[in-house]
Scaffold this motif. Structure first.
Motif, short mmCIF file in Angstrom:
data_model
loop_
_atom_site.label_atom_id
_atom_site.label_comp_id
_atom_site.label_asym_id
_atom_site.label_seq_id
_atom_site.Cartn_x
_atom_site.Cartn_y
_atom_site.Cartn_z
N PHE A 52 1.01 -1.32 0.11
CA PHE A 52 -0.17 -0.35 -0.21
C PHE A 52 1.01 1.33 0.08
CE2 PHE A 52 -2.46 -3.18 2.32
CZ PHE A 52 -4.07 -3.44 1.92
N SER A 53 0.65 2.28 -0.42
CA SER A 53 0.79 3.73 -0.58
C SER A 53 1.30 4.10 0.45
CB SER A 53 0.91 4.27 -1.80
OG SER A 53 -0.55 4.42 -0.91
N ASP A 54 2.24 5.21 0.97
CA ASP A 54 2.23 5.74 2.29
C ASP A 54 0.59 6.01 2.36
OD1 ASP A 54 4.78 4.79 2.29
OD2 ASP A 54 5.84 6.64 1.87
N GLY A 55 0.50 7.06 1.14
CA GLY A 55 -1.45 7.55 1.93
C GLY A 55 -2.19 6.82 2.33
N SER B 245 -19.26 5.10 8.69
CA SER B 245 -20.01 4.43 7.09
C SER B 245 -20.15 5.63 7.01
CB SER B 245 -21.39 4.03 8.31
OG SER B 245 -22.11 5.10 9.36
N LYS B 246 -19.65 7.22 7.16
CA LYS B 246 -19.55 8.61 6.46
C LYS B 246 -18.93 8.30 6.05
CE LYS B 246 -23.24 9.62 10.07
NZ LYS B 246 -23.72 11.26 11.42
N THR B 247 -17.98 7.93 5.91
CA THR B 247 -16.48 8.62 5.66
C THR B 247 -16.77 8.10 3.71
OG1 THR B 247 -14.05 7.77 5.57
CG2 THR B 247 -15.55 6.09 5.55
N ARG B 248 -16.52 9.35 3.13
CA ARG B 248 -15.58 8.44 1.76
C ARG B 248 -14.47 8.82 1.47
NH1 ARG B 248 -19.96 7.34 2.60
NH2 ARG B 248 -21.97 8.17 2.10
N MET B 249 -13.37 8.55 2.26
CA MET B 249 -12.29 8.78 2.23
C MET B 249 -12.09 8.03 0.41
SD MET B 249 -10.15 7.66 4.73
CE MET B 249 -10.12 8.59 6.17
N GLN B 250 -11.33 8.36 -0.57
CA GLN B 250 -9.96 7.83 -1.77
C GLN B 250 -9.03 7.53 -1.58
OE1 GLN B 250 -12.20 8.17 -4.72
NE2 GLN B 250 -13.72 8.78 -3.19
N PHE B 251 -9.03 6.96 -2.06
CA PHE B 251 -7.50 5.73 -2.04
C PHE B 251 -6.83 4.66 -3.15
CE2 PHE B 251 -10.97 4.16 1.07
CZ PHE B 251 -9.77 4.24 2.63
N ARG C 291 -1.76 6.29 6.11
CA ARG C 291 -2.07 6.73 6.38
C ARG C 291 -3.83 6.70 7.11
NH1 ARG C 291 2.42 9.64 4.09
NH2 ARG C 291 1.10 10.89 2.79
N LYS C 292 -4.18 6.25 5.59
CA LYS C 292 -5.65 6.94 5.80
C LYS C 292 -6.01 5.61 6.28
CE LYS C 292 -6.11 9.31 1.18
NZ LYS C 292 -6.73 9.67 0.03
N MET C 293 -5.26 4.29 6.44
CA MET C 293 -6.01 3.13 7.31
C MET C 293 -5.70 3.40 8.68
SD MET C 293 -5.28 0.01 4.56
CE MET C 293 -3.77 0.08 4.22
N ARG D 272 -8.04 -2.77 -4.12
CA ARG D 272 -8.70 -3.22 -2.85
C ARG D 272 -9.32 -2.45 -2.04
NH1 ARG D 272 -2.28 -6.10 -1.95
NH2 ARG D 272 -2.36 -4.16 -2.17
N ILE D 273 -8.48 -1.61 -1.32
CA ILE D 273 -9.50 -0.71 0.26
C ILE D 273 -10.63 -0.91 0.10
CG2 ILE D 273 -8.79 0.90 1.97
CD1 ILE D 273 -5.60 1.60 0.58
N PRO D 274 -11.25 -0.02 -0.77
CA PRO D 274 -12.93 0.53 -0.18
C PRO D 274 -13.17 -1.13 -0.34
CG PRO D 274 -12.41 1.06 -2.67
CD PRO D 274 -11.14 0.37 -1.81
N GLU D 275 -12.83 -1.89 -0.51
CA GLU D 275 -13.71 -3.46 -0.66
C GLU D 275 -13.32 -4.12 0.97
OE1 GLU D 275 -16.33 -6.46 -0.58
OE2 GLU D 275 -16.07 -4.39 -1.76
N MET D 276 -11.91 -3.95 1.05
CA MET D 276 -11.99 -4.41 2.48
C MET D 276 -12.20 -3.90 3.72
SD MET D 276 -7.76 -4.83 1.97
CE MET D 276 -7.27 -4.70 3.06
N LEU D 277 -12.43 -2.25 3.54
CA LEU D 277 -13.29 -1.64 4.50
C LEU D 277 -14.42 -1.72 4.35
CD1 LEU D 277 -13.25 0.76 6.62
CD2 LEU D 277 -13.34 2.81 4.05
N PHE D 278 -15.91 -2.44 3.22
CA PHE D 278 -16.43 -2.17 3.98
C PHE D 278 -16.89 -4.23 4.29
CE2 PHE D 278 -19.19 -5.92 1.50
CZ PHE D 278 -21.12 -5.08 2.32
#
Length: 301
Positions: free
Chosen positions: A191-194, A211-217, A197-199, A221-227
């Protein structure tokens, strides 16, 4: 990931304590020379291979024979699962074999089966054992016919040109990479450094904020991992649409043999039913088994 490491270490310690001979045997398979000796391409002896790539219904075990060195990986030995008839491997062209090997089972035409070739990596401590280590009760349970396996191995050994053919099949080809982030956590790069940091920020968030976060990655892989992180830990935070998505995912994992879940729901029920019907099962154990049988319905499966 760190929790997985600790769990693996503790499990290894438990095996070493309870089955020291088994532990030492498997531990010694770190030696590539020992593994290569078992997968000798000149002798081509039948050995047992334990791997999650074989179905759990077959004990994750198969009688195999080594056939060729992988053309692009010096640590890879290509083997054949001797439960199967080798005729298609011998009779099909290189392209036809590729079409039935480097493809998901669900994408095969009806009535066709994948060619049962696998690559054993000698530098990854594969679990191998001589055929003599399995007893008649186990061969019956895991549907291994030693006589048939020996017959199939003889057929393959009688075709010396097969080595070159198999190497041509694997030249420039490999199995398609999985897109499931649970199975591809270590297969898609770092994963990138950015993103890291977000994770780290996500870890400190409440279920409501997640549930409200709209972070862009950067990493897809991360959006599905977060879900899935939310669904597994705070299912009450899911919207109705997300709950339906999660239910579909769970049902596919438990009903689709190609989902790599180890055991399907139908097989789970079948094994429980068999244990319940065994005469030696005590009333106490039978009550537990019946509760386990009711578990899928309790979580709407």
């Amino acid at each position: 990931a760190l929790a997985d490491v600790y769990a693996t270490i503790d499990l290894a310690r438990l095996v070493r304590k309870c089955q020291p001979k088994l532990y030492k045997y498997l531990f010694d398979l770190r030696n590539k020379k020992k593994v290569t000796g078992m997968l000798n391409l000149q002798k081509q002896e039948i050995v047992l291979h334990v791997s999650s790539r074989y179905p759990a219904t077959l004990g994750c075990i198969a009688p195999i024979v080594p056939l060729a060195q992988h053309p692009r990986n010096n640590n890879g030995i290509i083997v054949f699962d001797l439960r199967h008839d080798p005729a298609p491997l011998l009779n099909l062209t290189v392209q036809e074999i590729q079409d039935r090997l480097f493809v998901s089972k669900k994408d095969l035409p009806e009535g066709e089966e994948r060619i049962p070739l696998k690559t054993v990596h000698i530098n990854k401590c594969p679990a191998l054992a001589p055929m003599a280590t399995i007893n008649p009760q186990q061969t019956e349970k895991w549907l291994i016919d030693p006589e048939l396996a020996a017959k199939h191995a003889d057929t393959l050994r009688a075709n010396p040109a097969l080595n070159k053919k198999i190497m041509q099949v694997h030249e420039g080809h490999d199995f398609p990479a999985t897109s499931d982030p649970d199975q591809n956590l270590y297969g898609g790069g770092f994963f990138s450094d950015g993103d890291r940091r977000k994770m780290n920020d996500l870890i400190d968030m409440s279920a409501k904020d997640l549930s409200k976060t709209r972070m862009q990655f950067d990493d897809p892989r991360i959006p599905e991992m977060l879900f899935r992180y939310r669904a597994r830990n705070w299912p009450q935070s899911l919207s109705p649409e997300e709950q339906q998505q999660w239910d579909r995912f769970r049902k596919d994992k438990l009903s689709n043999p190609e989902a790599d879940s180890g055991i399907t729901l139908n097989e789970y029920k079948k094994q429980l039913a068999e244990k319940v019907m065994q005469p030696e099962t005590s009333s106490h154990d039978r009550a537990i088994l019946l509760e386990l049988a009711d578990w899928p319905a309790s979580i709407n499966l």
